[in-house]
Design a protein around this motif. Structure first.
Motif, PDB file in Angstrom:
ATOM      1  N   MET A  53       1.063  -1.287   0.055  1.00 28.24           N
ATOM      2  CA  MET A  53       0.133  -0.142   0.027  1.00 28.24           C
ATOM      3  C   MET A  53       1.139   1.250  -0.272  1.00 28.24           C
ATOM      4  SD  MET A  53      -2.966  -1.444   0.179  1.00 28.24           S
ATOM      5  CE  MET A  53      -4.534  -0.029   0.713  1.00 28.24           C
ATOM      6  N   LEU A  54       0.251   2.876  -0.815  1.00 29.22           N
ATOM      7  CA  LEU A  54       0.720   3.393  -0.952  1.00 29.22           C
ATOM      8  C   LEU A  54       0.570   4.811  -0.261  1.00 29.22           C
ATOM      9  CD1 LEU A  54       3.274   2.577  -4.031  1.00 29.22           C
ATOM     10  CD2 LEU A  54       3.863   2.872  -1.922  1.00 29.22           C
ATOM     11  N   PRO A  55       0.548   5.820   0.452  1.00 31.38           N
ATOM     12  CA  PRO A  55       0.007   6.948   1.080  1.00 31.38           C
ATOM     13  C   PRO A  55      -0.231   8.069  -0.114  1.00 31.38           C
ATOM     14  CG  PRO A  55       2.537   6.785   1.555  1.00 31.38           C
ATOM     15  CD  PRO A  55       1.944   6.143   0.984  1.00 31.38           C
ATOM     16  N   VAL A  56      -1.480   8.191  -0.833  1.00 29.34           N
ATOM     17  CA  VAL A  56      -1.572   8.826  -2.322  1.00 29.34           C
ATOM     18  C   VAL A  56      -2.243  10.032  -1.700  1.00 29.34           C
ATOM     19  CG1 VAL A  56      -1.975   9.088  -4.656  1.00 29.34           C
ATOM     20  CG2 VAL A  56      -1.112   6.591  -3.340  1.00 29.34           C
ATOM     21  N   THR A  57      -1.813  11.415  -2.126  1.00 27.69           N
ATOM     22  CA  THR A  57      -2.113  13.135  -1.776  1.00 27.69           C
ATOM     23  C   THR A  57      -3.175  12.336  -2.711  1.00 27.69           C
ATOM     24  OG1 THR A  57      -0.301  13.915  -2.015  1.00 27.69           O
ATOM     25  CG2 THR A  57      -0.285  13.233  -0.613  1.00 27.69           C
ATOM     26  N   LYS A  58      -2.550  12.483  -4.357  1.00 26.73           N
ATOM     27  CA  LYS A  58      -3.489  12.805  -5.514  1.00 26.73           C
ATOM     28  C   LYS A  58      -2.913  11.994  -6.706  1.00 26.73           C
ATOM     29  CE  LYS A  58      -5.733  17.422  -7.563  1.00 26.73           C
ATOM     30  NZ  LYS A  58      -6.897  16.807  -7.194  1.00 26.73           N
ATOM     31  N   ILE A  59      -3.986  11.772  -7.463  1.00 29.25           N
ATOM     32  CA  ILE A  59      -3.078  11.612  -8.958  1.00 29.25           C
ATOM     33  C   ILE A  59      -3.683  12.306  -9.651  1.00 29.25           C
ATOM     34  CG2 ILE A  59      -3.259   9.348 -10.348  1.00 29.25           C
ATOM     35  CD1 ILE A  59      -3.965   7.531  -7.789  1.00 29.25           C
ATOM     36  N   GLN A  60      -3.532  13.102 -10.076  1.00 26.19           N
ATOM     37  CA  GLN A  60      -3.462  14.501 -10.978  1.00 26.19           C
ATOM     38  C   GLN A  60      -3.408  13.726 -12.628  1.00 26.19           C
ATOM     39  OE1 GLN A  60      -2.174  18.064  -9.759  1.00 26.19           O
ATOM     40  NE2 GLN A  60      -4.352  18.870 -10.327  1.00 26.19           N
ATOM     41  N   ARG A  61      -3.889  14.323 -13.068  1.00 24.26           N
ATOM     42  CA  ARG A  61      -4.117  14.096 -14.850  1.00 24.26           C
ATOM     43  C   ARG A  61      -4.048  14.736 -15.537  1.00 24.26           C
ATOM     44  NH1 ARG A  61      -9.351   9.669 -15.755  1.00 24.26           N
ATOM     45  NH2 ARG A  61      -8.797   9.470 -17.619  1.00 24.26           N
TER      46      ARG A  61
END
Ligand code: SF4
Ligand code: SF4
Lengths: 296, 713
Positions: free
Chosen positions: A1-9
């Motif tokens: 698991m990874l702590p993602v703050t944002k996946i921005q396209r």
């Protein structure tokens, strides 16, 4: 698991082509100019935007720790007692409360970033940013491998401060490093980021010897590192690398400060550090004689 | 003299100073103002005019226009002819009788020009007189053919006036006119003059045709001239610039404010394959792009036909021009459109010749009588769920709601079929024709294949194809509404159906937390979220099936085909629409064309394209338009060009139909709103056409400003 703050396209500034940028939380550095303050701490945090709050009190009624005090006129957030249970976020109807990050599995991230595969073309792909992506190397490297096997171009924005043992794996799976060189002066580096730049430069040279393609990303802060000595330092680093394709100069800006406020932190904008476009041009033309400058 | 750009890179300079100055004056309304001073030709002197049959009135009108319209020859121009009567700018045949405009004109078509260029107008006269030998013609057919002759004679009069006017002062223009348009064009310059002269006359008579595939029309002429060294590239560019600048002759310096003045449907289509399947892209393609890039001319909205094999060089040029903003260039997915046309039964050669109606609805140019009939699907849904009704109906599942909605949608489509096809066309003596007398349209009929052969006019099944197209408006709004009700009422059970409808009737008053909840917590069309996009896809498929079903219920050859658009009607509709289940209040501006509702898209341009492309757009045979606005900052540098090309390529791969990318930043628009004088040439593309921003009223301007943007840095 990874702590993602944002996946921005549809990112066009984080490497070549159209990219999806994955921001990971947690960073070993504490740059005073950080513009993604929510990615520094590895903790779960939340943003609170007062202009979206309608003072409905839903958050206060679910919070087990009395963090929220809401009156029809005012909403006071006392984060000290927060247990990071995130109940208030789900209860908030307006988006005034927002998670800073979410734990996502590599598979989930992979699915997300593959959504734009049709737009990556020959040059685009996925960029990992942060925070410091390498801080999550054990969980991250399998994902990098997966992308690599699917012919997705992978770029990584890194501060370069990590255990050199991960380098071989990292270089194998990453097509391009956007390598921050924040300051060539060690003392200033320690003062402004909390760590020495030695390990960063050593890692950079080691990565280069393994064939890593790099772009050096250099933040320029007026009256901090915007001087000939630092620029010369950059030139000599550039020339010590065989696979560096250029230097990208980034003027310091204060946009990140708005996020400090949302995190309940002090908003300190160092306006005096913002270089003018004239000064940026000067620095650029000084460097241009010796190095390839990348414009993005 | 600044030609506005949204990019940080200035527009290139390739044309001569005098050409640029002329363009600047034209763009700032010099000739449009002139036209307004001579709005029309007066017919009061015609005896017993009122008692004449319509065709005769029309013939007299056309002849009087040819005889009396002011002749204008600009010193800078390299081709001549000008549409100098102001009423034509408002889509009226510019004649008045006792102060009243009396005749309607035609738009939404691209007429046929290639035959004119290759054969000359004289051939048309011969074709008509030959056709008149037929003894079986009815009186009205004979009258129609004579009316076509009258058009040619009128053009001869107008042509004669230009010959006389150029004789001494402009031997260069005079020489061109001695050859064209009556005889075949022999080189690029003559071809350009011929094309302009006819286009200009058709416009002078109040019609608004498109230009179509200018590179296909002119490319061979230029190739030969370049080969024979009759011209070099920059001379050719100067000549072609005349065409573009003259095309701005209807721009006024202070136009009445409305939905934009730059919308005379003078569209141009570039590139793509020819009838034999070879790529058309040629020197003219690039010169046309050069010119609009330099002069920021938006009056000829350009759509480029992209396909799998489109060269990188062309995509690169398109991206460069796009980046300057103004939405001057849009793109078609040629492969998908050819598939659509093959499904419709067009021959492969006809299909490959496609252009548009002057907006973006695709058609076979020079062969099609086209019109479309718009309707608001959201209002249908609002009625079904009872927002606009006294009583709130009971529904127990979203499927029940959708079924009831589809019933009403079908009723609407059927009613459009009946009113636009069944009641308009009938088969008399084995020939399909208009049921009732139609208005005279001889000027455009002359340039439509089939009208002479059939001796029938444009509106009387003269052209090869007659096409009527219902256009669904508010499709994304309907998808969002269905999705929001499904989630809110039937899945999350936050509120009962009747309570929700009551809340919507009350414009969400006293339900603010719920309103912001649905607005912020659910993900709507335009974010590449499968759940809501599935509603959009399903709606468009069902709509297309309904239209097709109507089309197969009788033997009428009129093609009845579906399209998706609003063309800005979301503004007109807004005051009468209700609050929506996805959290918008009454009166807010909702989705335009097939684009996301402003403010609901937050994942960027790629996600918008993906949502849109999930629908099976091959079924929307008239077209479906996607408008995207991108901030120039995210397109700066060489990577900006790469990004734009990647967007176009993704759009092709995923099966889009028509896409326009506008690159105007909010700041510029806000400034333009405040200082209209400074931004006279700033153009934006609004749902299928271009407009100069300052010509739009406040509401329109606000809509453009609100249109969500993808500025991720
Ligand atoms: S995260 Fe939990 S403890 Fe913290 S404020 Fe929200 S509800 Fe209260
Ligand atoms: S739940 Fe959200 S909107 Fe309501 S008071 Fe709390 S922060 Fe404000």
């Amino acid at each position: 698991m990874l702590p993602v703050t944002k996946i921005q396209r549809f990112c066009t500034k984080d490497g070549p082509g159209i990219r999806t940028t994955v921001f990971l939380k947690g960073c070993p550095l504490r740059c005073v100019w950080c513009h993604n303050p929510e990615t520094q701490s590895a903790f779960n945090e939340f943003f609170y935007s007062d202009n979206l709050c309608i003072y409905c009190g839903h958050c206060a009624s679910v919070c087990p720790a009395n963090v929220h005090t809401v009156t029809p006129m005012e909403h006071v957030v006392n984060r000290m007692s927060c247990k990071r249970c995130m109940k208030c976020i789900d209860a908030c109807p307006t988006g005034a409360l927002e998670r800073c990050s979410e734990w996502l599995s590599a598979d989930k991230i992979f699915t997300q970033v593959m959504k734009d595969a049709a737009f990556y073309g020959a040059s685009g792909g996925v960029t990992f940013s942060g925070g410091e992506p390498t801080a999550h190397a054990p969980a991250l490297i399998p994902l990098l491998n997966l992308l690599h096997c699917n012919n997705i171009h992978v770029a990584m924005e890194t501060c370069g401060y990590f255990d050199p043992a991960i380098l071989p794996e990292l270089v194998k799976t990453t097509d391009l490093f956007l390598w921050d060189v924040k300051d060539t002066d060690e003392r200033r580096h320690i003062n402004n980021t909390g760590v020495s730049n030695r390990k960063i430069i050593q890692n950079l040279i080691a990565a280069d010897s393994l064939g890593a393609k790099t772009i050096l990303r250099c933040i320029l802060l007026k009256s901090v590192n915007m001087n000939a000595k630092h620029l010369k330092g950059l030139i000599s680093i550039y020339h010590s690398l065989a696979h560096c394709i250029g230097i990208e100069l980034l003027p310091y800006h204060t946009f990140g400060v708005s996020k400090n406020g949302l995190l309940g932190q002090a908003e300190i904008a160092h306006k005096e550090w913002i270089p003018s476009s004239e000064e940026m041009k000067q620095a650029e033309s000084f460097l241009r004689e010796y190095v390839h400058i990348i414009h993005n | 003299m600044i030609f506005h750009t949204a990019s940080d890179i200035p527009r290139p300079i390739r044309l001569t100073d005098s050409t640029r100055e002329w363009a600047f004056a034209s763009l700032h309304g010099k000739y449009g103002d002139e036209a307004m001073r001579t709005p029309c030709v007066n017919l009061d002197h015609i005896e017993k005019f009122e008692a004449l049959p319509d065709t005769e009135k029309y013939d007299i009108a056309i002849r009087n226009i040819a005889e009396n319209a002011p002749v204008r020859i600009c010193p800078e121009e390299k081709i001549c002819g000008a549409a100098t009567l102001g009423d034509a700018v408002y889509h009226i045949v510019p004649v008045r009788y006792r102060g009243e405009a009396i005749l309607d004109s035609v738009s939404h078509l691209t007429i046929r020009y290639d035959k004119l260029l290759r054969k000359g107008l004289t051939v048309y006269a011969k074709d008509i007189s030959k056709r008149l030998e037929d003894k079986t013609l009815t009186d009205s057919q004979t009258a129609f053919l004579h009316s076509l002759e009258n058009v040619i004679e009128s053009m001869r009069i107008w042509h004669g006036r230009y010959l006389a006017a150029t004789k001494n002062s402009r031997p260069d223009l005079h020489k061109l006119l001695l050859q064209v348009p009556f005889s075949p064009a022999r080189n690029f310059h003559e071809a350009l003059q011929s094309l302009w002269f006819v286009f200009s006359f058709v416009r002078l008579c109040g019609n608004w045709p498109g230009i179509g595939r200018i590179d296909w029309l002119l490319g061979d002429y230029l190739k030969n001239d370049l080969k024979d060294s009759l011209l070099n590239e920059s001379q050719a560019r100067e000549l072609l610039a005349s065409f573009f600048i003259k095309g701005c002759e209807w721009i006024q310096s202070n136009p009445p404010v409305g939905s934009g003045d730059a919308q005379h449907y003078q569209n141009i289509v570039l590139a793509g394959i020819d009838a034999a399947g070879n790529e058309v892209t040629n020197e003219v393609t690039f010169l046309a792009l050069d010119i609009v890039e330099e002069l920021a001319i938006s009056d000829f909205p350009i759509t480029v036909r992209l396909n799998k094999n489109t060269s990188n060089a062309l995509k690169n040029r398109i991206a460069q021009v796009m980046r300057h903003g103004g939405g001057i260039i849009a793109v078609y997915n040629e492969d998908l459109i050819l598939q659509t046309f093959s499904n419709l039964g067009y021959s492969i050669t006809d299909a490959r010749s496609f252009a548009n109606d002057g907006c973006w609805e695709v058609q076979i140019p020079g062969k099609t009588d086209f019109s479309y009939i718009p309707f608001d699907a959201l209002q249908i849904l609002n009625k079904v769920i009872g927002i606009t009704e006294e009583n709130i109906p009971a529904f127990h599942s979203i499927e029940e709601i959708y079924a009831a909605f589809c019933d009403q949608l079908y009723e609407t489509v059927k009613a459009i079929y009946v009113s636009s096809v069944t009641q308009k066309f009938a088969c008399k003596k084995g020939i399909w024709q208009a049921r009732n007398t139609v208005i005279p349209t001889s000027v455009v009929s002359l340039f439509e294949d089939g009208c002479i052969e059939r001796a029938r006019s444009y509106y009387n099944c003269g052209p090869e194809y007659t096409v009527r197209s219902p256009h669904i408006g508010g499709a994304p709004d309907v998808a969002n509404t269905l999705y929001a009700i499904e989630k809110l009422v039937f899945e999350d059970k936050k509120i009962s159906f009747s309570e929700l409808v009551q809340a919507l009737k009350n414009n969400w008053e006293s339900q603010e937390p719920l309103r912001v909840y649905v607005k912020n917590k659910y993900v709507y069309y335009g974010n590449d979220s499968d759940d809501v996009d599935a509603w959009h896809t399903r709606l468009l498929n069902d709509f297309a099936d309904m239209v097709e079903y109507c089309n197969t219920q009788d033997a009428c050859p009129v093609k009845f085909i579906p399209g998706v658009s609003t063309f800005g009607r979301q503004i007109d509709w807004a005051p009468n629409r209700c609050a929506t289940a996805f959290g918008y209040r009454k009166g807010e501006i909702l989705s335009g064309n097939d684009s996301p509702v402003p403010g609901t898209d937050c994942c960027g341009a790629t996600a918008i394209i993906k949502s849109y492309c999930k629908a099976d757009l091959v079924k929307q045979s008239c077209g479906s338009a996607l408008d995207i606005k991108i901030f120039p900052a995210s397109l700066s540098g060489s990577n900006g060009i790469t990004a734009l090309i990647s967007l176009m390529e993704g759009f092709l791969t995923l099966g889009g139909f028509f896409m326009q990318i506008d690159t105007v930043d909010t700041q510029t628009l806000l400034e333009a709103q405040k200082n209209p004088q400074k931004f006279k040439t700033l153009s934006v593309r609004v749902s299928g056409w271009n407009a100069r921003f300052v010509t739009l009223n406040q509401e329109w301007q606000n809509m453009i400003i609100e249109r969500s943007s993808q500025n991720f840095m």
